[in-house]
Scaffold this active site. Sequence first.
Site, PDB file in Angstrom:
ATOM      1  N   CYS A 168      -0.553   4.205  11.287  1.00 55.34           N
ATOM      2  CA  CYS A 168      -0.341   5.459  12.016  1.00 55.34           C
ATOM      3  C   CYS A 168      -1.599   5.750  12.824  1.00 55.34           C
ATOM      4  CB  CYS A 168       0.013   6.598  11.074  1.00 55.34           C
ATOM      5  SG  CYS A 168      -1.249   6.971   9.873  1.00 55.34           S
ATOM      6  N   PRO A 200       1.591   7.835  -0.993  1.00 56.20           N
ATOM      7  CA  PRO A 200       2.279   8.505  -2.095  1.00 56.20           C
ATOM      8  C   PRO A 200       3.775   8.208  -2.200  1.00 56.20           C
ATOM      9  CG  PRO A 200       2.069  10.016  -0.263  1.00 56.20           C
ATOM     10  CD  PRO A 200       1.427   8.734   0.180  1.00 56.20           C
ATOM     11  N   ASP A 214      -6.019  -4.129  -5.801  1.00 53.23           N
ATOM     12  CA  ASP A 214      -6.478  -4.268  -4.429  1.00 53.23           C
ATOM     13  C   ASP A 214      -5.457  -5.213  -3.795  1.00 53.23           C
ATOM     14  OD1 ASP A 214      -7.619  -5.193  -2.057  1.00 53.23           O
ATOM     15  OD2 ASP A 214      -9.648  -4.867  -2.810  1.00 53.23           O
ATOM     16  N   ALA A 268       0.889  -1.177   0.000  1.00 51.75           N
ATOM     17  CA  ALA A 268       0.000   0.000   0.000  1.00 51.75           C
ATOM     18  C   ALA A 268       0.926   1.226   0.000  1.00 51.75           C
ATOM     19  CB  ALA A 268      -0.904  -0.023   1.226  1.00 51.75           C
ATOM     20  N   ALA A 269       1.411   1.582  -1.181  1.00 52.26           N
ATOM     21  CA  ALA A 269       2.634   2.384  -1.271  1.00 52.26           C
ATOM     22  C   ALA A 269       2.445   3.890  -1.402  1.00 52.26           C
ATOM     23  CB  ALA A 269       3.456   1.896  -2.456  1.00 52.26           C
TER      24      ALA A 269
END
Length: 480
Positions: free
Chosen positions: A239, A120, A168, A117-118
């Site tokens: 986070c 930005p 996905d 899930a890179a």
Amino acid sequence: MMQSNTNYALFFERYHDFLPTDFVSGLTHKHLEHKTLRVNTSKISPPDLLTLLTQAGFEICPDEQYPALFHVNSHCSNLLAKSWQARAGLFYFQSKASYLPAQILSPLIGETVLDLAAAPGSKTTQLSQLRQEKGLIIANDINPKRRAALAFNLEQQGCANVQISGYDGRQIGNLAAECFDRVLLDAPCSLETYALKKKDFFKYWSLAKVQQMANLQRQLLVSALKACKKGGTIVYSTCTLAPEENEINIKWLLDNYADFLELEPINQTQNQVLSEFQGQRFSKQIQNCYRILPDKSNGYEAFFIAKIRKTKSLPPHNPQQNQSASTKYKHLSKKDQQSLFDQLNIVYQFDLDWQTDFALIGDYTKSWLICKSSSDLEHGQLQIERPALPFGRQTQKGYRLSFPFCLKFGHLAKANYLEIDQKQALDFCQGKNIPAASLAVNPGIQQIIRHQGFALGRAILLNDGTLKNQTPPAFVRQSL
Ligand SMILES: C[S@@+](CC[C@H](N)C(=O)[O-])C[C@H]1O[C@@H](n2cnc3c(N)ncnc32)[C@H](O)[C@@H]1O
């Protein structure tokens, strides 16, 4: 408003026991408004960047723990974001806690990495620079707009070992089972680190959202586990504060996949990992994870990190999953690559043996440049959306080098480059043309534009004598 107030009360009631009191009173939030930047060590060393930025009047100071991180006084962070040093890709704004997952993953030179899930791309660019671009990274993200931001950051930072895909992430484990030595899952989460930073945070926060994110993260974790090779490493990070997305999710993984993995200890000081939450006790193993709470004394935001080693292969999803799909991208023939590289060396006198370290993908009319160690195009059944760093394309007026290529390699050109002064550099970053009257320029040939030896982009001579700025709009916007 009512709902927002209820959420606010519920949030602090949930975390009352472990949140620092200054976070609750909003103090930490104010402190964390300052920014941190990470030095792009593939372009400049930390001491040299410190000198360059200090001399330019920016108030920055090195982090006490991590030499590649600098703290930026909030008064000048906007100006710094628009500076020519930002255009040159000499640094990347990244919070101190967000710096840790890639460091903890610490891939070895040559290893293949999946960033699930890179976008930005804070951590993708960091991972690229950590290994001097030696070893392929597949940077995946489901969101097309965020993938555009990812591509922008890869271009600005000059990462030539990254391929982008747009799946996905839940599908990838089945499409590319056991294809990666290391997997980073910096998961979508309820973003509770922003609780006091974003004014409308409590309008959107709810326990249902926390649970929804926790469910998605579990599926992404299983996919990461499948995509990782046996013996490989996965780093999971969020986070957010919610234990459901952190300790409880890792507990779930251990409960359901105990035969296939183990948790590796993360050796960091001041670990705030929970031993219980709302009466639920966590096993000793969970203490191997790392929880960071917002702390104004050291500049940290909330983060959670787990390091997982895959000890055994999972049963295959279907027998055909490891077959390779034919990819839409191809390498140029050796002859075509040599011909393009020869032209490049003649015009710009690069004096580089490009084919030793790089390969070209695409065809003669449009191609991408990739580090040789990352040039494999087959990864199970994954289809790549963007195969590398844009190199150049054939136009009616001749071969045109891409902007990112000029940004990355322009400092090495020994011909057809222009060194411009400070005022011109600022104008150039803002998209203005350069008056060419006083400059000796070859008409028709793209000029690499440099300031203090750092490449800022490219320009071409027009009939009226000006040098037309050829900076793509997204890069111009960043400097306005
Ligand atoms: C925390 S952010 C990633 C930040 C990024 N790692 C960085 O350091 O810049 C989470 C990302 O997950 C992406 N995402 C959300 N759901 C996803 C899914 N099912 N598969 C893949 N990516 C997903 C979002 O678009 C978002 O970019």
